[in-house]
Design a protein around this motif. Structure first.
Motif, short mmCIF file in Angstrom:
data_model
loop_
_atom_site.label_atom_id
_atom_site.label_comp_id
_atom_site.label_asym_id
_atom_site.label_seq_id
_atom_site.Cartn_x
_atom_site.Cartn_y
_atom_site.Cartn_z
N UNK A 109 8.80 -7.58 -7.09
CA UNK A 109 8.09 -6.32 -6.84
C UNK A 109 6.83 -6.21 -7.68
N UNK A 110 6.99 -6.59 -8.94
CA UNK A 110 5.87 -6.51 -9.88
C UNK A 110 4.72 -7.42 -9.43
N UNK A 111 5.05 -8.62 -9.02
CA UNK A 111 4.02 -9.58 -8.61
C UNK A 111 3.34 -9.13 -7.32
N UNK A 112 4.13 -8.48 -6.47
CA UNK A 112 3.55 -7.98 -5.23
C UNK A 112 2.52 -6.89 -5.54
N UNK A 113 2.90 -6.01 -6.45
CA UNK A 113 1.96 -4.94 -6.87
C UNK A 113 0.67 -5.53 -7.43
N UNK A 114 0.82 -6.62 -8.16
CA UNK A 114 -0.34 -7.23 -8.83
C UNK A 114 -1.11 -8.18 -7.91
N UNK A 115 -0.55 -8.45 -6.75
CA UNK A 115 -1.19 -9.39 -5.83
C UNK A 115 -1.20 -10.81 -6.39
N UNK A 116 -0.12 -11.18 -7.04
CA UNK A 116 -0.02 -12.51 -7.65
C UNK A 116 1.11 -13.31 -6.98
N UNK A 117 0.75 -14.26 -6.12
CA UNK A 117 1.78 -15.00 -5.39
C UNK A 117 2.44 -16.09 -6.24
#
Ligand code: ADP
Length: 197
Positions: A109-117
């Motif tokens: 979830x956190x990575x999705x928020x940050x746009x970091x795949x």
């Protein structure tokens, strides 16, 4: 060196190292971080640093680290949030995180928020008997009081129960890259470079 790498330098990129205690994740992650211009986030190192400095968190987790059990998920998640919030671009290698399905879901979830795949999840595979030998050997110089045979076996059990399910979790998402972790440091690193390219 290649075109590709230069492009990647600017963009968000996440690598998650999986593997049992003693598999050599830290060493390999360090080298990969240097080559690919990524920051290594090692939760074990961060927690041990808190213990050394005697912070509130350090005092809270010291007995847990010593026992080989896992630190509660909410503490780890807060720690990772804090680490990631400091960065403008998220170019990281996680070493020792996530270790439970709850941590993996939270990270997703956190990575999705940050746009970091997530670009890859290398899994370092090493047979159990070799792992214990390596940890006991490491204990002679690491100064870590969890690097002894009894605690190492306990950490292995915990890995099997709590962290091994993450292998299926990342395989299902197409990220898992199993690597033979037996061999010299250079041999293993060579295999790692192959799956990263
Ligand atoms: P190793 O990979 O050799 O087991 P680490 O340095 O990664 O060692 O971790 C040491 C200890 O720190 C673990 O046994 C655990 O108590 C704690 N720890 C580190 N990362 C996590 C995590 N993601 N979740 C819970 N506990 C953790």
């Amino acid at each position: 060196m290649t075109h590709n790498k230069a492009l990647h330098r600017e963009s968000n990129q996440v690598v998650i190292f999986l593997g049992p205690p003693g598999a050599g994740k830290g060493t390999q992650a360090e080298r990969l971080a240097a080559e690919y211009n990524l920051i290594k986030i090692s939760t074990g190192d961060i927690l041990r640093d808190h213990v050394t400095r005697g912070t509130e968190l350090g005092q809270q987790v010291a007995p847990i680290l010593e026992s080989g059990k896992l630190v509660p998920d909410d503490l780890l998640i807060a720690l990772i949030r804090d680490q990631l919030s400091k960065r403008e671009t998220v170019r990281v290698i996680f070493d020792g995180f996530p270790r439970t399905t709850a941590q993996a879901q939270e990270l997703e979830m956190l990575l999705e928020q940050l746009g970091a795949p997530i670009s890859a999840v290398p899994l370092l595979e090493v047979p159990d008997d070799i792992l214990i030998t390596r940890i006991v050997e490491r204990g002679k110089s690491s100064g870590r009081n969890d690097d002894n045979e009894a605690v190492a076996r306990h950490r292995q059990d915990i890995y099997r129960q709590q962290t091994q399910p993450l292998i299926d979790y990342y395989a299902a998402r197409g990220h898992l890259k199993p690597i033979n972790g037996v061999g010299s440091m250079d041999e293993v690193y060579g295999r790692l470079q192959q799956v990263m390219s």
